[in-house]
Design a protein around this motif. Structure first.
Motif, mmCIF file in Angstrom:
data_model
loop_
_atom_site.group_PDB
_atom_site.id
_atom_site.type_symbol
_atom_site.label_atom_id
_atom_site.label_comp_id
_atom_site.label_asym_id
_atom_site.label_seq_id
_atom_site.Cartn_x
_atom_site.Cartn_y
_atom_site.Cartn_z
ATOM 1 N N ARG A 185 0.820 -1.211 0.000
ATOM 2 C CA ARG A 185 0.000 0.000 0.000
ATOM 3 C C ARG A 185 0.857 1.267 0.000
ATOM 4 N N PHE A 186 2.012 1.192 0.638
ATOM 5 C CA PHE A 186 2.890 2.362 0.689
ATOM 6 C C PHE A 186 3.388 2.741 -0.706
ATOM 7 N N TYR A 187 3.753 1.758 -1.500
ATOM 8 C CA TYR A 187 4.268 2.047 -2.841
ATOM 9 C C TYR A 187 3.147 2.426 -3.805
ATOM 10 N N LYS A 188 1.964 1.910 -3.557
ATOM 11 C CA LYS A 188 0.815 2.376 -4.347
ATOM 12 C C LYS A 188 0.517 3.843 -4.020
ATOM 13 N N PHE A 189 0.704 4.209 -2.762
ATOM 14 C CA PHE A 189 0.525 5.604 -2.357
ATOM 15 C C PHE A 189 1.533 6.512 -3.064
ATOM 16 N N ILE A 190 2.803 6.087 -3.148
ATOM 17 C CA ILE A 190 3.823 6.874 -3.849
ATOM 18 C C ILE A 190 3.485 6.997 -5.333
ATOM 19 N N GLU A 191 3.087 5.891 -5.935
ATOM 20 C CA GLU A 191 2.745 5.911 -7.368
ATOM 21 C C GLU A 191 1.572 6.840 -7.634
ATOM 22 N N ASP A 192 0.553 6.779 -6.799
ATOM 23 C CA ASP A 192 -0.614 7.653 -6.977
ATOM 24 C C ASP A 192 -0.240 9.116 -6.774
#
Length: 837
Positions: A468-475
């Motif tokens: 979820r953390f890396y999805k947050f960065i990507e978003d």
């Protein structure tokens, strides 16, 4: 509290607290027997047995004992004989010889050892278990922990088990010292979070010790085996934490070895320097300055903090992945220690705010660089250096670690220190993290506030080991990039501005430019210092108001007339040529150098120094920056020079359509041949200039511009937009022969030869009139001079034309195939006029 009783069988303990007379007699006899063998403490024991207090004599006898500490607190007073104090550290090296336990029964030995272990496990020295004889609280590193040793006279069956347990005391004291030391503010938030996580684990350990002490005091069946059973898992846990804190404590560059080795080599190095003539105070002064610079950029002054701490924990977790306990312990510590790091990253990628008070994050900010530098900076300092990665890497793959401000790696392992060390989990994401915050800061500079993304609430924790953390960065990166692209392309009208910029600077698309040259012909013939920029600007505005339409008229107020300080080709040669000459150290200049300097100081004409400038506001100044404007100006000045020489040669052709050049001269065959040679040379020069101008305009600028437009239609990132624009200009400069010193020299010499020949137009006409007016053509005094000037022009132009053609052919066959059309054009000129000659 019950007296320390020997071990009894399970289930034999009475329910009542009292003891029978037989049991009491046995216990008191056993204790009395033990006390007889404890020589150093006999006085105190006797005093306690008699019920008396410490007398003056007794105190005077023992007041120098290092174990006694004056303590007013009743709570801590019972521990005064054992607590290690910084004011009175235990002097273990001078400790008296321990009493022998040989004559003490085994069960009493076990009771004494159990009592000592409960103190040793909290870092307090016992009676049978003491500090190592070589340990000194003043000299030894507290982060290494206190080493304990067991009385050698202890029974071997007990000693073996005690040896397994006492490392806990060393682990506990070392970990406690680490937590206390690394809790200082200078070590940053990551170290603080790590210390808090370790302190929480130590709290569980202390809870276990309190339970063990309660069992020791209340359970008659509590034994050394039971103690080992309960603390066995804890030994492994604390050993893992102990190994981690040792690596964190010793991660700094060792300075002792370097200093010792350098001192050993001082004499030999001094002898070498003296033999080479390098000795003396001046050399030492220079070397000291160099050493200061090395220290400033080294990693020795950077503590282990931020990303480096997380990297060390992660690497230990990976190296010990086969141990479930190690994976669980290090995983928990990584999550807890990385919490402030993740929070700083969330603030950066979601709102563009860099809250990094201790320089722990992988992104750093140069606050002295603001958007005002875009108005005068030719290297895009704001975009490239305002926010950067601490490790010096860029999105293009190049590294800037050799530059100032980038710390050197640690000598053991090559890991970067402090915040410059990017955690391995973020290595592939670091450029997106940098760009996301950078884009948001550009938007904020425009007065548009970016609220924190609410996709993940502030109360919801994220960790670096969660998807979820890396999805947050990507978003966050996609949102920032999309918002800034929308601002540049739609709100700021970037594409129309680039089109107008192209039409203003590239002459083939400038409908107003011919009118401007006609209006300002008188002013442009003056020297660059004498010409009025204000007048030229007024004439430019007049030409734009008359001829500019569409987008040109919309952005006409952004274009300005300026004067360059140096010639075009001199500036280009300085850019592409690297010289190591130091003017101050050179000898007196020779006559040729003096002549060259005088020629360089000769004032330029305004037509050679005139160029356009283009004013845009932030954030468009990121794309149309001083760096890109400079490239446009170089192309403009090159095209303007070609256009100016072409006009001069065309004017010469117009002048040679008059009577001296067109009339029949049957009595002057020599003059007719001279006149034909002049016209033929002028035609060759005009063809050369026109072919160069057509090649640059229609085979370099136009195709590359269409390629840029196609890329801008598909651009998805702001960084790609900036790179595409700069790549377009760099490609145009390269294919226009303005990035190679050999091509610049040969081409400029050829063009200047054509320009000089056009300046001699009136002289040639004057010579023609003199030849026609001469009564006797054979005795014409100007004939020799006339032919001499023409031959020099021909030889000079032919030499540089052939040199230019050779360099173009060489570059076209090696690294610049785009020059092949120019090779064909120049060869056609050479073959055509060679046949006519």
């Amino acid at each position: 509290m019950d007296p320390y009783t020997p071990r009894t069988r399970p289930g034999t303990r009475k329910k009542n607290i009292g003891l029978s007379q037989k049991e009491y007699t046995k216990i008191t006899g056993t204790i009395a027997s033990v006390r007889r063998h404890r020589q150093p403490l006999d006085g105190i024991d006797d005093g306690l047995d008699s019920g008396s207090h410490f007398s003056g004599d007794r105190y005077s006898k023992n007041h120098n004992d290092s174990s006694f500490i004056a303590e007013t607190s009743f709570v801590r007073a019972p521990l005064n004989s054992r607590v290690v104090s910084s004011s009175n550290p235990p002097k273990s090296k001078g400790k008296e010889k321990q009493e022998s336990l040989d004559r003490i029964p085994l069960d009493i030995q076990e009771a004494l050892v159990l009592e000592d272990l409960l103190f040793v496990l909290t870092g307090i020295e016992g009676t049978c278990i003491t500090c190592h004889p070589e340990y000194s609280a003043e000299d030894d590193d507290p982060l290494q922990g206190i080493r304990f040793v067991v009385n050698s006279s202890l029974d071997s069956s007990l000693s073996d088990l005690v040896e397994r347990i006492i490392p806990l005391g060393m682990y506990y004291t070392a970990i406690s010292a680490f937590v206390e030391h690394r809790s200082h503010l200078d070590y940053g938030l990551v170290n603080h979070a790590l210390c808090a996580a370790i302190r929480e684990m130590l709290r569980d350990y202390q809870t276990l010790l309190s339970q063990l002490e309660h069992a020791f005091n209340t359970s008659a069946s509590f034994s050394l085996q039971k103690l080992w059973f309960y603390v066995h898992p804890t030994v492994h846990t604390l050993s893992l934490i102990y190994q981690l804190i040792l690596e964190l404590a010793t991660a700094d560059d060792p300075g002792a070895d370097a200093s010792s080795s350098s001192s050993e080599e001082d004499d030999e190095e001094a002898a070498k320097n003296e033999a080479l003539g390098l000795g003396g105070a001046s050399l030492k002064a220079v070397l000291s300055e160099i050493n200061k610079g090395d220290i400033a950029g080294s990693s020795s002054g950077i503590s282990v903090k931020g990303g480096e701490v997380l990297t060390i924990i992660y690497e230990r977790m990976q190296n010990m992945s086969g141990d479930p306990t190690a994976s669980a312990i290090y995983g928990k510590l990584l999550k807890k220690a990385g919490k402030p790091y993740v929070e700083m990253l969330r603030d950066w990628v979601a709102s563009g705010r860099l809250m990094d008070p201790y320089e722990e994050l992988l992104v750093k900010e140069s606050k002295f660089i603001d958007r005002g530098t875009l108005e005068m900076d030719y290297t895009d300092e704001y975009w490239e250096r305002r926010y950067t990665l601490r490790d010096g890497s860029t999105s293009t793959g190049s590294s800037k670690r050799h530059q100032a401000g980038i710390p050197s790696p640690r000598s053991p392992g090559g890991r970067l220190p402090g915040g410059a060390c990017v955690p391995p989990l973020l290595e592939s994401w670091k450029h997106k993290i940098l760009l996301a915050g950078k884009y948001l800061n550009v938007i904020r500079e425009c007065g548009i506030e970016m609220p924190r993304d609410k996709a993940y609430g502030d109360d919801e924790e994220l960790s670096m080991d969660e998807e979820r953390f890396y999805k947050f960065i990507e978003d966050a990166y996609s949102h920032a990039n999309r918002t800034l692209l929308q601002l540049l392309l739609k709100d700021q009208q970037l594409i129309p501005r680039l089109r107008s910029l192209k039409r203003f600077f590239f002459l083939s698309q400038s409908s107003f430019f011919t009118n401007l040259l006609d209006l300002s012909a008188t002013e442009l013939r003056k020297s660059s210092k004498s010409a009025s920029v204000v007048k030229l600007q007024s004439l430019l505005d007049l030409a734009l108001n008359t001829d500019a339409v569409g987008e040109d008229a919309l952005f006409r107020e952004d274009i300005r007339v300026t004067m360059a300080d140096s010639g075009l080709y001199d500036f280009l040669m300085k850019v592409v040529t690297v010289t190591g000459a130091v003017k101050a150290e050179e000898g007196p200049a020779g006559p040729e150098e003096t002549k060259k300097e005088k020629e360089e100081k000769k004032p330029m004409q305004a037509i050679d120094a005139m160029m356009f400038d283009y004013q845009v506001k932030f954030p468009l100044s990121l794309v149309i920056s001083r760096k890109t404007i400079l490239r446009y100006q170089l192309l403009f000045r090159f095209l303007l020079h070609l256009k100016h020489v072409e006009q001069g040669l065309c004017s010469m052709w117009t002048e040679q359509m008059t009577t001296p050049w067109r009339c029949a001269v049957p009595k002057h065959p020599e003059f007719a041949g001279w006149r034909l040679r002049v016209c033929l040379l002028r035609a060759r020069m005009l063809a050369f200039i026109q072919q160069i101008l057509a090649f640059v305009t229609f085979e370099v600028l136009e195709p590359n511009w269409h390629a840029l437009e196609a890329k801008l239609d598909k651009v998805v990132t702001v960084d790609q937009l900036l790179r595409d624009h700069v790549d377009f200009l760099d490609t145009c400069l390269k294919e226009s022969m303005l990035t190679s010193s050999s091509l610049i020299r040969a081409c400029s010499k050829s063009i200047i030869a054509c320009q000089t020949f056009a300046f001699y137009s009136s002289s040639f006409t004057k010579s023609a009139n003199q030849a026609i007016a001469a009564d006797d053509p054979t005795n014409d005094p100007s004939k020799t001079k006339r032919w001499d000037i023409l031959n020099r022009f021909e030889a000079h132009f032919n030499h540089w034309f052939d040199s230019h053609l050779g360099h173009v052919q060489f570059n076209a066959s090696s690294d610049n195939v785009s020059l092949l059309p120019l090779v064909v054009r120049l060869n056609s000129i050479k073959s055509m006029y060679a046949t006519e000659s």
